[in-house]
Scaffold this active site. Structure first.
Site, short mmCIF file in Angstrom:
data_model
loop_
_atom_site.label_atom_id
_atom_site.label_comp_id
_atom_site.label_asym_id
_atom_site.label_seq_id
_atom_site.Cartn_x
_atom_site.Cartn_y
_atom_site.Cartn_z
N HIS A 96 2.95 10.37 0.40
CA HIS A 96 1.75 9.67 0.85
C HIS A 96 1.53 9.91 2.36
O HIS A 96 0.43 10.31 2.78
CB HIS A 96 1.89 8.17 0.55
CG HIS A 96 0.77 7.33 1.05
ND1 HIS A 96 -0.21 6.82 0.24
CD2 HIS A 96 0.47 6.89 2.30
CE1 HIS A 96 -1.07 6.12 0.96
NE2 HIS A 96 -0.68 6.13 2.22
N GLU A 97 2.59 9.72 3.14
CA GLU A 97 2.44 9.89 4.58
C GLU A 97 2.18 11.34 4.96
O GLU A 97 1.33 11.62 5.81
CB GLU A 97 3.69 9.37 5.33
CG GLU A 97 3.95 7.89 5.18
CD GLU A 97 2.76 7.00 5.56
OE1 GLU A 97 1.95 7.41 6.40
OE2 GLU A 97 2.64 5.89 4.99
N ASP A 173 -5.56 1.91 3.86
CA ASP A 173 -6.27 3.17 4.13
C ASP A 173 -7.68 3.12 3.56
O ASP A 173 -8.65 3.54 4.20
CB ASP A 173 -5.57 4.36 3.44
CG ASP A 173 -4.14 4.54 3.90
OD1 ASP A 173 -3.82 4.17 5.04
OD2 ASP A 173 -3.34 5.04 3.07
#
Ligand code: ZN
Length: 286
Positions: A96-97, A173
């Site tokens: 994800h990061e 996000d």
């Protein structure tokens, strides 16, 4: 609140560190560069936190590492030392990061990444990607804002491309990307759908800049529709980009899993090596 520029941060740090003992390796100028975006109170907290960290580690002097670690604590909360997460959670967080970071790194309007971490924080995050804010920038182009939305959606895109699923980790996000998309359309006059119409009213400029729409229900529905289309377009692009760069995504995510925190420079080493490899013409076999 106006955020101090580099010089302002340096002066503030000098004032706050006057009463503590600094080790020889401390470079306040570098610290000022690393703390772009911080306000005066953040810097005061940072120095306090660094002094506490030195004491906890049985030292009489504050090191550069104390100061840099204190900045992370002030901005993200302290590290959850005994946080337990499953192997799959860690993998998903890493991808994800890296999704955020890689979309930013491969984009045309580069948003330089300063750091990527998958160490959980008391502030609630399981991981984070940090960018280097551009010093003294007050004006953003449509391309800047789009690059920001792309990078925000890169985390979710990586989840879907790699694991074929979606996690709750993307909620913040998505909120930020949605707010930005709505602003582009209904505030900054940057969409086909609304043109130059700007029905956004900022209701509280000094708190968190909450806004509302002053327009007909039809127009409000049009804003929603346009925002959704914009987000979907950006998301589809990100998914495609990460699919095309899957090997690079895997490579960096594995590296992050092993190291837990990596710098923007380390990220760019992978990205540039990959670029070179792709640009070098394959040897022609006779
Ligand atoms: Zn994220």
């Amino acid at each position: 609140v106006d955020r101090p520029n580099l010089q302002g941060r340096l002066e503030t740090l000098k004032v706050h560190t006057r009463k503590i003992r600094l080790s020889e390796d401390v470079d306040l100028k570098k610290l000022a560069q690393a703390t772009a975006g911080a306000v005066g109170a953040d810097l005061a907290n940072l120095v306090n936190e660094a002094a506490l960290r030195a004491v906890r580690n049985g030292r009489k002097m504050v090191t550069q590492e104390d100061l840099l670690a204190a900045f992370d604590t002030v901005t993200m909360g302290s590290e959850k030392k005994n946080a337990r997460s499953t192997e799959i959670e860690k993998r998903m967080t890493a991808y994800h990061e890296v999704g955020h970071a890689l979309v930013a790194a491969l984009g045309k309007n580069t948003m330089p990444v300063s750091k990527i971490t998958i160490i959980p924080r008391t502030g609630g995050s399981g991981g984070a990607t940090m960018y280097i804010p551009e010093e003294d920038k007050n004006l953003y182009t449509r391309e800047d804002l789009l690059a920001w939305i792309h990078s925000l959606l890169g985390g979710r895109a990586a989840e879907e491309v790699v694991f074929g699923t979606m996690t709750t980790g993307a909620s913040n996000d998505l909120q930020r990307a949605t707010a930005m998309a709505r602003d582009m359309i209904a505030r900054y006059g940057m969409s086909r759908e609304l043109g130059l119409l700007s029905p956004t009213v900022i209701t509280n400029q000094y708190l968190d800049g909450q806004s509302s729409l002053d327009c007909s229900q039809e127009l409000a529905a049009q804003v929603d529709k346009a925002a959704r289309a914009l987000l979907e377009e950006c998301y589809a692009f990100d998914r495609q980009l990460l699919t095309e760069n899957r090997a690079l995504l895997d490579e960096i995510s594995e590296y992050l899993l092993a190291k837990e925190t990596i710098t923007g420079d380390e990220l760019m080493t992978f990205v540039n090596a990959d670029k070179e490899e792709k640009e070098t013409p394959a040897e022609i076999e006779e």
